[in-house]
Design an enzyme around this catalytic site. Structure first.
Site, short mmCIF file in Angstrom:
data_model
loop_
_atom_site.label_atom_id
_atom_site.label_comp_id
_atom_site.label_asym_id
_atom_site.label_seq_id
_atom_site.Cartn_x
_atom_site.Cartn_y
_atom_site.Cartn_z
N CYS B 136 57.03 45.53 66.65
CA CYS B 136 58.41 45.87 66.30
C CYS B 136 58.93 47.13 66.99
O CYS B 136 60.14 47.36 67.03
CB CYS B 136 58.54 46.04 64.79
N HIS B 388 66.82 41.50 63.11
CA HIS B 388 65.66 42.18 63.69
C HIS B 388 65.05 41.33 64.81
O HIS B 388 64.06 40.63 64.57
CB HIS B 388 64.65 42.47 62.58
#
Lengths: 145, 439
Positions: B136, B388
């Site tokens: 991430c 995201h």
């Protein structure tokens, strides 16, 4: 796959959790690796837990409740054994997330023992389950892991 | 070290489309960048760095395990679907499930080499081109790599571009056997939530303000995944329970999206803009890879260390000069911040880690942000509100802060900003990267 990982997987397939230990410094190494993260010594597998002959004890660090398929009822009935997932610190130095079936929510600090382990049928990794010990708590049990 | 600044930004809309090829998403964000930075000739770019959480090997593998059967959610891991993994810790992109829809695309065949591919597609002939993968936080780590190229003198102009396809295999850290069968991100998020609530007497209702504000801010972000969706605090509280400590609307949603920035040296920047945004501070911290090494489930230590170091570096390099505070810079000087709110509880935990709230007061700070409709934190809606796309997230965060500092954020522009901060993390907060940016 490394020899030590093959050996580990053969054991866990039979329900035995063999703690990976460093042959040089004795540290438990988890997740499993060929070499120790402390001293880079060679790792071997220790005796197995999970067949009932030996008990691997630990304490819950944190926990939450599983809700299969999102069906949360909020039931607080103590007659129903619910399923929790818990971060457990074992006395051997290993920490991992395991499932615990219990009628009431566990709390951090609660004593548990590794009751079973195996390979996930979907191939996503290992399965660990803990349970609350049947016997009265051993005064020498781990308290600060 | 030479100074380095951001001279251009480009973003794509975030979508749930899984049919698009990775290189297409990258290229669209690059086109947006060069369309809005017409002074820059693409032939000036000396290095191309791509950020992608699957290392450029995106695929639509779906072995079907660890599935939550839901329809969204998951910081770095979709609640609705999953991807292949194996017991020896390796990802298996595209190894199971239905064949990819458009496998003639390089990314759909599991190809790497995405940075040179992007360079060719965008008509650039850089000296260097490589991909950065760090789940991430791939985006900010790619920015650090680009910054280092410029600061060291290896390059004067660097393109950093990140993208992700929604069903990326980068969502789940299969290596981490300390998670047992609980590898999906909703499990670590639940344990952090439980730990945080227990440590500081915080309730589920207290945390419901985080998504409510995130979605409200995302309304004015045209790139957001679903800007028309604006759940209230009550909607969040009533959303479907995923675990005892996590609801569906507490989760950010994986999506398809891209973002790019152009980094230039001080010498080169003047050719492209008279409104550069300087990267004044960089901080990084890795406490572990495995979740179980978290020493305290109520804190994100990597965030604290990374932000501390970024502010310290910015201060030591005169980053505070813009505020007339000489060689020091503290968190109170930060006008706008983009922080990694993968799940509701992450916002208060990170506010505390950054020093924007006292220990244990993060939830109160989140409530204040909500009640004042503040855009100081996550003005574009954060990960929860905007979506995201793992490899693009850090770049989208940096692009937002750059746009805020340049007063180019249009409908979501808050006050006149001079100092901004980006915090981006990976794998349950086991690592963090922070950037301090000044005008």
């Amino acid at each position: 796959m490394s020899p030590v990982l093959s050996e580990f997987e053969r054991a866990i397939e039979r329900g035995l959790f063999r703690v990976p230990e460093c042959t040089e410094c004795g540290a438990a190494v988890w997740p499993l690796s060929e070499f120790c993260s402390v001293c880079l010594g060679v790792v071997r597998l220790g005796p197995g837990y999970g067949d009932g002959s030996r008990r691997l004890r630990g304490r819950i660090v944190e926990c939450s409740m599983e809700i299969p398929s999102g069906r949360f009822t909020g039931s607080s009935s103590s007659s129903v054994r619910r399923s929790f997932f818990c971060l457990v610190a074992f006395e051997c130095g290993i920490r991992l997330i395991a499932r615990l079936a219990a009628p009431v929510p566990p709390a951090p600090g609660d004593l548990v023992v590794l009751s079973s382990c195996g390979l996930s049928p979907e191939g996503s990794g290992y399965i660990f389950e803990v349970s609350t010990p049947d016997a009265p708590e051993d005064p020498a049990s781990p308290t600060n892991m | 070290m030479r100074r380095a600044c951001i001279v251009g930004c480009g973003t794509t809309g975030f979508t749930s489309d899984t049919s698009e090829a990775l290189e297409s998403v990258l290229l669209r964000s690059v086109k947006d960048l060069f369309d809005s930075t017409p002074e820059c000739d693409r032939r000036d770019v000396e290095a191309v760095i791509v950020s992608n959480a699957s290392g450029g090997c995106a695929g639509s593998g779906s072995a079907g395990h660890n599935s939550y059967g839901g329809d969204g959610g998951g910081g770095g891991g979709s609640v609705g679907d999953s991807s292949g993994g194996s017991r020896d810790g390796s990802s298996r992109p595209g190894s199971a499930g239905s064949p990819p829809a458009r496998d003639h695309h390089a990314s759909r065949r599991g190809s790497g080499y995405m940075a040179p591919i992007l360079a060719e597609l965008a008509g650039m002939r850089p000296r260097a081109a490589h991909t950065v993968e760090s789940l991430c936080s791939s985006g900010t780590n790619a920015i650090v790599s680009g910054y280092a190229h410029v600061a060291s003198g290896l390059a004067d102009v660097v393109l950093v571009s990140g993208a992700e396809i929604r069903d990326t295999p980068g969502r789940i850290l299969w290596w981490d056997d300390s998670r047992g069968q609980f590898k999906h991100p909703v499990y670590w998020a639940s344990l952090l939530t439980s730990g945080y609530k227990r440590a500081f007497g915080v309730s589920d209702d207290d945390l419901a303000v985080v998504p409510a504000r995130a979605y409200e801010n995302a309304r004015s972000n045209p790139d957001a995944l679903r800007p028309e969706v604006t759940p209230t605090v009550e909607d969040v509280a009533g959303s479907r329970r995923l675990t005892g400590d996590l609801r569906l609307l507490d989760c950010s949603r994986p999506c398809t999206g891209g973002a790019s920035i152009l980094i230039a040296s001080e010498n080169a920047a003047g050719r492209y803009t008279d409104n550069p945004v300087w990267i004044a501070g960089v901080g990084q911290s890795v406490t572990s890879a495995g979740f179980a090494k978290h020493s305290d489930p109520s804190r994100i230590e990597s965030a604290r260390m990374a932000c501390r170091d970024a502010l310290r570096m910015a201060g030591s390099r005169g980053g505070g000069a813009a505020r007339g505070v000489g060689a020091t810079l503290s968190i109170s000087d930060v006008d706008v911040a983009e922080i990694h709110d993968a799940f509701s509880v992450c916002e208060p935990m990170i506010l505390e880690a950054l020093g924007m709230a006292e220990p244990g007061r993060g939830a109160a700070a989140s409530r204040e942000l909500y009640e004042t409709a503040s855009r100081r934190v996550n003005p574009r809606g954060g990960l929860i509100g905007a979506g995201h796309p793992l490899g693009a997230t850090g770049l989208a965060q940096a692009a937002e802060v750059a746009r805020q500092l340049r007063c180019e954020a249009r409908g979501r522009q808050a006050d006149h900003h001079e100092v901004g901060l980006v915090h981006n993390m990976a794998a349950a907060g086991t690592s963090s990267t922070a950037l301090v940016m000044v005008r």
